[in-house]
Structure formats: structure tokens, C-alpha cells
Design a protein around this motif. Structure first.
Motif, short mmCIF file in Angstrom:
data_model
loop_
_atom_site.label_atom_id
_atom_site.label_comp_id
_atom_site.label_asym_id
_atom_site.label_seq_id
_atom_site.Cartn_x
_atom_site.Cartn_y
_atom_site.Cartn_z
N LYS A 26 0.83 -1.21 0.00
CA LYS A 26 0.00 0.00 0.00
C LYS A 26 0.86 1.25 0.00
O LYS A 26 0.61 2.20 -0.76
CB LYS A 26 -0.93 0.00 1.22
CG LYS A 26 -1.89 1.18 1.26
CD LYS A 26 -2.83 1.07 2.45
CE LYS A 26 -3.80 2.25 2.47
NZ LYS A 26 -4.75 2.16 3.62
N GLN A 27 1.89 1.25 0.82
CA GLN A 27 2.77 2.42 0.88
C GLN A 27 3.55 2.60 -0.42
O GLN A 27 3.90 3.73 -0.78
CB GLN A 27 3.72 2.28 2.07
CG GLN A 27 3.02 2.41 3.41
CD GLN A 27 3.98 2.38 4.59
OE1 GLN A 27 5.19 2.25 4.41
NE2 GLN A 27 3.45 2.48 5.79
N ALA A 28 3.82 1.50 -1.12
CA ALA A 28 4.54 1.57 -2.40
C ALA A 28 3.59 1.75 -3.58
O ALA A 28 4.04 1.80 -4.73
CB ALA A 28 5.36 0.31 -2.59
N ASP A 29 2.29 1.88 -3.29
CA ASP A 29 1.26 2.04 -4.31
C ASP A 29 1.29 0.87 -5.31
O ASP A 29 1.18 1.06 -6.52
CB ASP A 29 1.43 3.37 -5.06
CG ASP A 29 0.18 3.77 -5.83
OD1 ASP A 29 -0.92 3.33 -5.44
OD2 ASP A 29 0.30 4.50 -6.83
N LYS A 30 1.43 -0.35 -4.77
CA LYS A 30 1.49 -1.54 -5.63
C LYS A 30 0.43 -2.58 -5.27
O LYS A 30 0.53 -3.73 -5.66
CB LYS A 30 2.88 -2.17 -5.56
CG LYS A 30 3.96 -1.34 -6.23
CD LYS A 30 5.27 -2.10 -6.32
CE LYS A 30 6.33 -1.32 -7.10
NZ LYS A 30 7.60 -2.07 -7.24
N LEU A 31 -0.61 -2.15 -4.51
CA LEU A 31 -1.69 -3.08 -4.18
C LEU A 31 -2.35 -3.57 -5.46
O LEU A 31 -2.74 -2.78 -6.32
CB LEU A 31 -2.73 -2.40 -3.29
CG LEU A 31 -2.44 -2.34 -1.79
CD1 LEU A 31 -3.54 -1.55 -1.08
CD2 LEU A 31 -2.33 -3.74 -1.19
N GLY A 32 -2.47 -4.88 -5.60
CA GLY A 32 -3.08 -5.45 -6.78
C GLY A 32 -2.11 -5.66 -7.92
O GLY A 32 -2.35 -6.51 -8.79
N GLU A 33 -1.01 -4.92 -7.91
CA GLU A 33 0.00 -5.07 -8.97
C GLU A 33 0.84 -6.32 -8.73
O GLU A 33 1.13 -7.08 -9.65
CB GLU A 33 0.88 -3.83 -9.02
CG GLU A 33 1.98 -3.89 -10.07
CD GLU A 33 2.86 -2.65 -10.05
OE1 GLU A 33 4.05 -2.76 -10.43
OE2 GLU A 33 2.37 -1.57 -9.65
N ILE A 34 1.25 -6.52 -7.47
CA ILE A 34 1.99 -7.73 -7.08
C ILE A 34 0.99 -8.67 -6.41
O ILE A 34 0.28 -8.29 -5.47
CB ILE A 34 3.14 -7.38 -6.11
CG1 ILE A 34 4.18 -6.50 -6.81
CG2 ILE A 34 3.80 -8.66 -5.59
CD1 ILE A 34 5.32 -6.06 -5.91
N LYS A 35 0.90 -9.89 -6.90
CA LYS A 35 -0.07 -10.84 -6.38
C LYS A 35 0.40 -11.41 -5.04
O LYS A 35 1.57 -11.75 -4.88
CB LYS A 35 -0.29 -11.99 -7.37
CG LYS A 35 -0.74 -11.53 -8.76
CD LYS A 35 -2.06 -10.78 -8.70
CE LYS A 35 -2.51 -10.36 -10.09
NZ LYS A 35 -3.77 -9.57 -10.05
N VAL A 36 -0.55 -11.50 -4.10
CA VAL A 36 -0.23 -11.96 -2.75
C VAL A 36 -1.08 -13.17 -2.40
O VAL A 36 -2.30 -13.17 -2.58
CB VAL A 36 -0.47 -10.85 -1.71
CG1 VAL A 36 -0.08 -11.34 -0.30
CG2 VAL A 36 0.29 -9.59 -2.06
N VAL A 37 -0.44 -14.22 -1.91
CA VAL A 37 -1.14 -15.35 -1.30
C VAL A 37 -0.45 -15.63 0.03
O VAL A 37 0.68 -15.22 0.26
CB VAL A 37 -1.13 -16.61 -2.20
CG1 VAL A 37 -1.84 -16.35 -3.50
CG2 VAL A 37 0.29 -17.10 -2.44
N GLY A 38 -1.16 -16.31 0.90
CA GLY A 38 -0.56 -16.52 2.22
C GLY A 38 -1.25 -17.60 3.02
O GLY A 38 -1.95 -18.46 2.48
#
Length: 345
Positions: free
Chosen positions: A253-265
Motif C-alpha cells: 500500500k505504501q509503495a502504491d502496488k496493491l493489486g499489482e503484485i499478487k499476494v497469497v498466504g
């Protein structure tokens, strides 16, 4: 009364006192406390929202089977967990359910605990120890489930970074290996171990590194920031512990990359579930910490009261499987509702 008779009388009066015991005594495994209220300890591997859910399950089971339950969460790692185990032994608890921080290097401690009380592992196993049984999921298969989510989120593959609290834990090792084996198209082999300090490039995948933070939240976020800085074309980020995905999301979020880099966990932190709802995170593999806590207390109380592992629902391998689940946008609301119900919310 002559002197001899007087001495015999004194011996008879004092002798029972000499049979009293102080401190912990070795468990014979045949104690029967059917009429007593057992005291059991539920010891986690750290402090996290995941364990708050586990605590709720343990306390619920305490009421269910009339057992006294002490929940302990080590905030300072290995030494803190060791102190808690030794304290419970000294206090003479009837059983301990523990998620070992470092199963290999804690064998001595675990075997000591098993000598003096009923010891089971939960969440993370210590298969080489004298523990009675293990409650949890198959972490290798859960890692493969996480890999399946990543394959769908990134059909073209790409650069991926893995994040974990610590890799000394049996569950972390197995999750990581299952994830790697799945995306690289390997056969199932839970004895396989890829080096943790090497980059793994194979086919369309490039696993750039595995970052650990030792449960230090600031370091966990810094790790996510470092991975993005070193690899501007990073495609995916995987968090193996409950607190990893929220830290990754915060950094994105701080890098303005939400949704751009896919996250699983892994696991079901509120931030993780909300991010899945909003489309900022593809999915998560959830355990059932409520049931880990609940079953741990039910099992320990049952063992103390003389029940066998067969009666308590274990198979020949002394493993109670509480299966993992994959959570995505299409089932996150249903799962979250169930979770809140378990927490009494």
C-alpha cells in the motif's frame, strides 16, 4: 511403655511423612484422574491473532470437559517458551500442548516435559521427540495448496518472494517446501529440502529468496520493502505465517502496488480476509486454530482420564488431521462469518 516400644511408635507416626513428594515426578502413563479436574497448559510459538483464536478454542474445551486451562504465548522466542514449559513442569500440570519453535533443538526440553507430564504437539510437530501425538494439518500438503493459489494468480509465473517468521519450525519448513514443489511441478515428497539461502530458478518461476523476521513485525515489513526494492519486476509475494500477509499488504500500500503484485498466504488475520474481499490479495490457506486449541484440551483431558488415542480419534500415526482450506473471494464471507461465531462475535 518401654524405650523400644516408644521408638517403634515414633517410627510409625513419622514414616508416612517420608513418602510425601516435592517437585515434579516422572509420569508412569497410568494415572487415572477420572474424578479430578485436570490442569493443562496450551503453549503457542509466539503472539499473534492466530493464537487468540486458538486460545478461544482451548478455553471453550476447558468448560466442555471441566478442565483448568492455562494459555501461554511466548513473546521473546525460544528462551521464553523454554521458561514457560519448565514453569508448567514445576507447577505439576497434568498435560502440555505445545507448538515447538525449534523442534530439532528443543528435543531435550520436550523429552523432559514428556517425562513429567502428558505432552502433545499442536500446529507444528516434533516427530523426533517423545510427544504422545500431534494435532494439526499436514503442512507440506498445505504448502502445495498455497502453491495452487499462486499458480492461478500468476499463470505466467514470474519472480516470487517468500516470507516467514522463522524457518526453524517444522511447519514453516514443510509449508515452504510444499509451495516450491507445487509451482515447480514436482512430485510429492515431504522429505525434499531446498536450500533456504539460494535463489531457485526453474521454468517460468524465479523464487528470488526466503525472508525471515523472527516474529519482529518491523523487520517483517522491512523484508517486504527490501524484496520490492531489489526486484522491481517482482510478480508475487507469499506469507507463510499469519502476520506476514498483513505486513506485505502494508508495504504494498505504501509503495502504491496493491493489486499489482499478487499476494497469497496463510491464516485468517482480519487484514488478510479484508484484502481478499477487496481484491488486493488473491487468497489464503487457513488452518483451524480454534479447533487446534479445542482438540488439544479435549485430548489432554482425555489422556489424563485414561482414554486411549484410538478413543480420542487418532490414527496409527498418532496424528489428528484438521484439514486446511483455501479461501478466495467466492468463499471469504462464509468463512469469516464462521470464524466470528467461534470467537463469540
Amino acid at each position: 511403655m518401654n524405650r523400644l516400644h516408644s521408638l517403634l511408635l515414633i517410627v510409625l507416626l513419622v514414616a508416612p511423612l517420608g513418602c510425601s513428594k516435592s517437585g515434579p515426578t516422572a509420569s508412569s502413563g497410568t494415572s487415572d484422574k477420572r474424578g479430578d479436574k485436570p490442569h493443562v497448559a496450551y503453549i503457542t510459538n509466539g503472539v499473534a491473532s492466530f493464537w487468540v483464536i486458538g486460545e478461544a478454542g482451548a478455553k471453550a474445551a476447558g468448560k466442555e470437559v471441566d478442565a483448568e486451562v492455562t494459555v501461554l504465548m511466548p513473546s521473546e522466542g525460544l528462551s521464553d517458551q523454554k521458561r514457560m514449559v519448565e514453569d508448567m513442569i514445576t507447577k505439576g500440570v497434568d498435560g502440555i500442548a505445545i507448538s515447538p519453535i525449534d523442534s530439532e533443538n528443543q528435543k531435550g526440553l520436550l523429552n523432559k516435559a514428556a517425562k513429567y507430564t502428558k505432552l502433545i504437539t499442536q500446529d507444528s510437530d516434533a516427530p523426533g521427540s517423545d510427544r504422545i501425538a500431534y494435532i494439526g494439518m499436514d503442512n507440506y500438503l498445505a504448502g502445495r495448496m498455497c502453491g495452487e493459489l499462486l499458480e492461478i494468480a500468476l499463470p505466467e509465473g514470474g519472480k516470487v518472494a517468500i516470507f516467514a517468521g522463522r524457518l526453524e519450525q517444522d511447519n514453516a519448513k514443510r509449508r515452504r517446501q510444499g509451495l516450491i514443489d507445487q509451482i515447480l511441478g514436482r512430485s510429492q515428497d515431504d522429505s525434499r529440502i531446498d536450500p533456504t539461502d539460494e535463489r531457485i530458478k526453474e521454468g517460468k518461476w524465479d523464487i528470488v529468496g526466503t525472508y525471515t523476521d523472527q516474529f519482529d513485525r518491523a523487520q517483517g515489513k522491512a523484508n517486504a520493502e527490501d524484496a520490492m526494492s531489489r526486484h522491481p519486476d517482482l510478480a508475487g509475494m507469499v506469507g507463510l505465517f499469519a502476520f506476514n500477509p498483513p505486513l506485505i499488504l502494508e508495504a504494498l500500500k505504501q509503495a502504491d502496488k496493491l493489486g499489482e503484485i499478487k499476494v497469497v498466504g496463510f491464516d485468517e488475520a482480519d487484514e488478510t480476509l479484508q484484502a481478499i474481499k477487496e481484491g488486493h490479495m488473491y487468497g489464503t490457506v487457513v488452518q483451524n486454530p480454534f479447533e487446534y486449541g479445542r482438540q488439544s484440551v479435549l485430548v489432554l483431558a482425555g489422556i489424563v482420564r485414561g482414554k486411549s488415542l484410538d478413543e480420542l480419534g487418532f490414527g496409527k500415526n498418532k496424528f489428528m488431521d484438521i484439514p486446511a482450506r483455501k479461501i478466495r473471494q467466492d468463499n471469504v464471507d462464509e468463512f469469516w462469518t464462521e470464524l466470528k461465531a467461534n470467537l463469540g462475535q
